[in-house]
Scaffold this active site. Structure first.
Site, PDB file in Angstrom:
ATOM      1  N   CYS A  56       0.872  -1.172   0.000  1.00 57.88           N
ATOM      2  CA  CYS A  56       0.000   0.000   0.000  1.00 57.88           C
ATOM      3  C   CYS A  56       0.913   1.227   0.000  1.00 57.88           C
ATOM      4  O   CYS A  56       2.132   1.084  -0.043  1.00 57.88           O
ATOM      5  CB  CYS A  56      -0.996  -0.003   1.165  1.00 57.88           C
ATOM      6  SG  CYS A  56      -0.290   0.170   2.812  1.00 57.88           S
ATOM      7  N   CYS A  93      -2.096   1.167  -4.040  1.00 58.99           N
ATOM      8  CA  CYS A  93      -0.795   1.748  -4.381  1.00 58.99           C
ATOM      9  C   CYS A  93      -0.762   2.250  -5.820  1.00 58.99           C
ATOM     10  O   CYS A  93       0.177   2.901  -6.228  1.00 58.99           O
ATOM     11  CB  CYS A  93       0.349   0.789  -4.062  1.00 58.99           C
ATOM     12  SG  CYS A  93       1.041  -0.205  -5.364  1.00 58.99           S
ATOM     13  N   CYS A 103       3.357   0.549  -8.034  1.00 54.29           N
ATOM     14  CA  CYS A 103       3.822  -0.822  -7.850  1.00 54.29           C
ATOM     15  C   CYS A 103       4.370  -1.361  -9.167  1.00 54.29           C
ATOM     16  O   CYS A 103       3.660  -1.386 -10.175  1.00 54.29           O
ATOM     17  CB  CYS A 103       2.666  -1.698  -7.371  1.00 54.29           C
ATOM     18  SG  CYS A 103       3.184  -3.344  -6.896  1.00 54.29           S
TER      19      CYS A 103
END
Length: 139
Positions: A13, A87, A91
């Protein structure tokens, strides 16, 4: 993923201070040494959210010693399953990895009362993930 090694799961996250910490803690608690667990954040906070620590303590999981960690490409590369929790594009994506995006409210700035339903939703999803991985949950 070969049968001879245990699966590796990474929870991601933004701040690695709430949702990903809870996901990793539940997976480690319920999966034990049958799964490798990591968590990280694209912009880690300085500390884990105190309301998250308290909510997890209520269900017998102590994460008070955990600290937010920075997401690295290496952490993604060594993971079989990458679970993102808000996120977004931060990512990194690598071929051959299984990606799951769990849409959950962000506990940042929330009290323990608001964190509890998020915690419970994460535990439910982690139990489902363990089933998918063929690992029986402890406790």
């Amino acid at each position: 993923m070969s049968e001879s090694r245990k699966p590796s799961v990474l929870f991601v996250c933004v701040h690695n201070a709430g949702r990903s910490q809870m996901g990793a803690a539940f997976l480690a608690h319920l999966g034990g040494d049958r799964v490798d667990v990591r968590s990280a954040g694209s912009a880690p906070a300085e500390t884990v959210n105190p309301a998250v620590v308290e909510a997890m303590r209520e269900v017998g999981v102590d994460i008070s010693a955990e600290a937010p960690k920075l997401l690295t490409a290496d952490a993604v590369q060594v993971s079989d399953v990458v679970i993102t929790m808000g996120c977004g594009d931060a990512c990194p994506v690598f071929p051959g990895k299984r990606y799951l995006d769990w849409t959950l409210d962000d506990p940042a700035g929330q009290g323990v009362h608001a964190v509890r339903p998020i915690r419970d939703a994460i535990e439910h999803r982690v139990r489902g993930l363990l089933t998918e991985l063929g690992i029986e949950a402890r406790g």
